[in-house]
Design a protein around this motif. Structure first.
Motif, mmCIF file in Angstrom:
data_model
loop_
_atom_site.group_PDB
_atom_site.id
_atom_site.type_symbol
_atom_site.label_atom_id
_atom_site.label_comp_id
_atom_site.label_asym_id
_atom_site.label_seq_id
_atom_site.Cartn_x
_atom_site.Cartn_y
_atom_site.Cartn_z
ATOM 1 N N ARG A 136 67.175 -3.532 34.844
ATOM 2 C CA ARG A 136 67.736 -4.927 35.304
ATOM 3 C C ARG A 136 69.242 -4.557 35.239
ATOM 4 N N ASN A 137 69.955 -5.424 35.397
ATOM 5 C CA ASN A 137 71.173 -6.325 35.123
ATOM 6 C C ASN A 137 72.127 -4.748 35.320
ATOM 7 N N TYR A 138 74.079 -4.694 34.650
ATOM 8 C CA TYR A 138 74.366 -3.465 34.960
ATOM 9 C C TYR A 138 75.067 -3.813 33.684
ATOM 10 N N ASP A 184 68.475 -2.374 41.879
ATOM 11 C CA ASP A 184 67.876 -3.217 41.479
ATOM 12 C C ASP A 184 68.956 -4.334 40.400
ATOM 13 N N GLY A 185 69.742 -4.213 39.815
ATOM 14 C CA GLY A 185 70.733 -4.298 38.523
ATOM 15 C C GLY A 185 71.832 -5.483 39.624
ATOM 16 N N TYR A 221 61.349 -2.545 33.901
ATOM 17 C CA TYR A 221 62.180 -1.894 34.793
ATOM 18 C C TYR A 221 63.471 -2.482 34.393
ATOM 19 N N TYR A 226 73.390 -11.386 39.942
ATOM 20 C CA TYR A 226 73.482 -9.964 38.915
ATOM 21 C C TYR A 226 75.555 -9.436 38.619
ATOM 22 N N ILE A 267 73.229 0.613 35.703
ATOM 23 C CA ILE A 267 71.934 0.084 35.347
ATOM 24 C C ILE A 267 71.238 -0.204 34.278
#
Length: 468
Positions: free
Chosen positions: A124-126, A354-355, A122, A360, A141
């Protein structure tokens, strides 16, 4: 033993037909020899012993009698190694920068391989772009596909170049990052603009460019995004790098698909595009993502120009079904000299939640974004009311919203072509603008976050180095 066929059955635009063919396969590459000139084609359809072939370099100077055709026994493959970084190629992966061929570590089928959905991680993070309207409100993301919907005459080329110059991973990240840039059907001056911009900024060392020019064969445009994504997958999943792929302009790809479909005599669907436009776009867009067996990721920013600024046109319409949001450029903001003219309200990033946030970006990010969206929507209502009853008749709160709206467009959305804002700069600027509104009007922010970040006369905006 390879078999060479002499003569053709039919020539129609970029397509040729060959009868009496044996042991051929769909997507197989063929070599064509015409009066000493070598051309490459791809088998796109087979009917018993008849094959329909797309010719990449066009069918000029080809004749039905003296064209020699040889099957290669494999699909179109592109040579890959880490040496492709900093290089410029044409739409089929051949170097055009005068630095010679690539010493291939591996060759890959440009059509890619099916990716097991269960192997996907999935996102995650930007990825930071340095543009406030994107980083704060429609955050990109890793592993996401986030298109830019533009229109003819809008500065999507400048925006794409700015993203290439400024894009990076989160601060203090030691992971490797690179960009694969593919342009389809662009004019020579636009291609030169991209080249000069990347070279002058020093970004070209971590950029792989694939250029299909406006006078290049139409069929080549159908291959260009697949070649670019094959290179991106190699760097991401074989070499563990995080790759951002920028594809411009997907409308040129769709127009090429329509032209070839018409040459084949297929029954058209909406606006003359073939019925399989959706599956062709999905084949490209779904090659973004993260897989568990690799440290790398492939993130996509496809750029498309909407004919007549119509967001219901088949190309943006189908793109919206496949991707996870969109960034919409607005002509009215462009006419106000706002750059980049990003229309905030119809733009969204479905994976943004989510990111971002604690761990984050910063803990207030989501609440701040929600409040900025809500307040800017209220600006539209106040402007509509002012156009009816006049600005002098508005309530004091509505006048504050008008002031906020103007400042938001001129100070937050608008920024310089070479202005690279950190994510914290953007968040702090958002809070500074919200201070133009009374505290009690900010009903989308958690009370604790509001107390901590809302600027006051005795408390300045949170410093750039503050992270949670």
């Amino acid at each position: 033993m390879s078999i060479e066929y002499l003569g053709l059955s039919e020539i129609n635009g970029p397509l040729i037909a060959l009868e009496g063919i044996r042991n051929a396969a769909a997507d197989e590459i063929v070599e064509l020899l015409v009066e000493g000139q070598r051309k490459i084609g791809r088998i796109i359809e087979i009917y018993e012993d008849k094959a329909v072939i797309q010719v990449f370099q066009g069918t000029e100077n080809m004749s039905l009698h003296n064209t020699r055709t040889k099957l290669t026994g494999h699909p179109l493959e592109v040579s890959l190694s880490e040496d492709i970084l900093g290089r410029i190629f044409n739409g089929t992966g051949k170097p055009i920068d005068g630095l010679g061929p690539i010493a291939a570590a591996i060759k890959r089928d440009v059509n890619g391989e099916p990716l097991n959905p269960c192997a996907r991680e999935y996102p995650r993070n930007y990825i930071k772009t340095g543009i406030s309207a994107i980083d704060s409100l429609t955050t990109l993301i890793r592993g996401q596909k986030l298109p830019i919907f533009s229109g003819n005459g809008l500065p999507h080329d400048k925006l794409a170049a700015q993203i290439v110059r400024q894009a990076s991973l989160a601060e203090n990240s030691s992971e490797e990052f690179a960009i694969v840039f593919a342009a389809m059907g662009v004019k020579h001056d636009v291609a030169d603009f991209f080249r000069r911009t990347f070279e002058d900024s020093g970004a070209s060392s971590h950029v792989v460019m694939y250029l299909n020019l406006a006078n290049d064969p139409v069929v080549e445009r159908l291959i260009t995004p697949k070649v670019a994504l094959t290179a991106a997958e190699y760097l991401a999943f074989d070499k563990g790098m995080h790759i951002l792929v920028i594809l411009t302009d997907m409308t040129s790809f769709a127009e090429a698909l329509r032209e070839v479909s018409s040459s084949k005599g297929e029954i058209p669907s909406r606006k003359g595009y073939p019925g399989y436009l959706y599956s062709e776009l999905a084949t490209i867009y779904e090659r973004a993502g993260i897989i568990r067996s690799s440290k790398g990721s492939v993130t996509q920013i496809p750029i498309l120009t909407m004919p007549n600024d119509d967001i219901t046109h088949p190309i943006p319409d189908l793109t919206g079904y496949i991707t996870e949001g969109q960034i919409v450029l607005d002509r009215s903001l462009h006419q106000k000299a706002v750059y980049p003219p990003i229309s905030i309200l119809p733009s969204l990033s479905r994976l943004m939640k989510d990111g971002i946030g604690k761990g984050y970006t910063r803990e207030d990010h989501q609440d701040l974004a929600n409040q900025l969206f809500s307040s800017y929507a209220r600006v539209g209502e106040a402007r509509n009311l002012a156009s009816v009853i006049g600005e002098d008749e508005l309530s004091p709160l509505d006048k504050q919203y008008l002031k906020f709206g103007t400042a938001f467009e001129q100070e937050f959305v608008a920024q310089g072509l070479f202005e690279d804002r950190s994510i914290l700069d953007s968040l702090n600027k958002g809070w500074s603008l919200l201070s133009l509104l009374p505290k009690e009007a900010l009903d989308r922010v958690d009370t604790k976050i509001l107390e901590h970040y809302y600027p006051s006369e005795t408390k300045a905006a949170p410093p750039d180095h503050e992270r949670n």
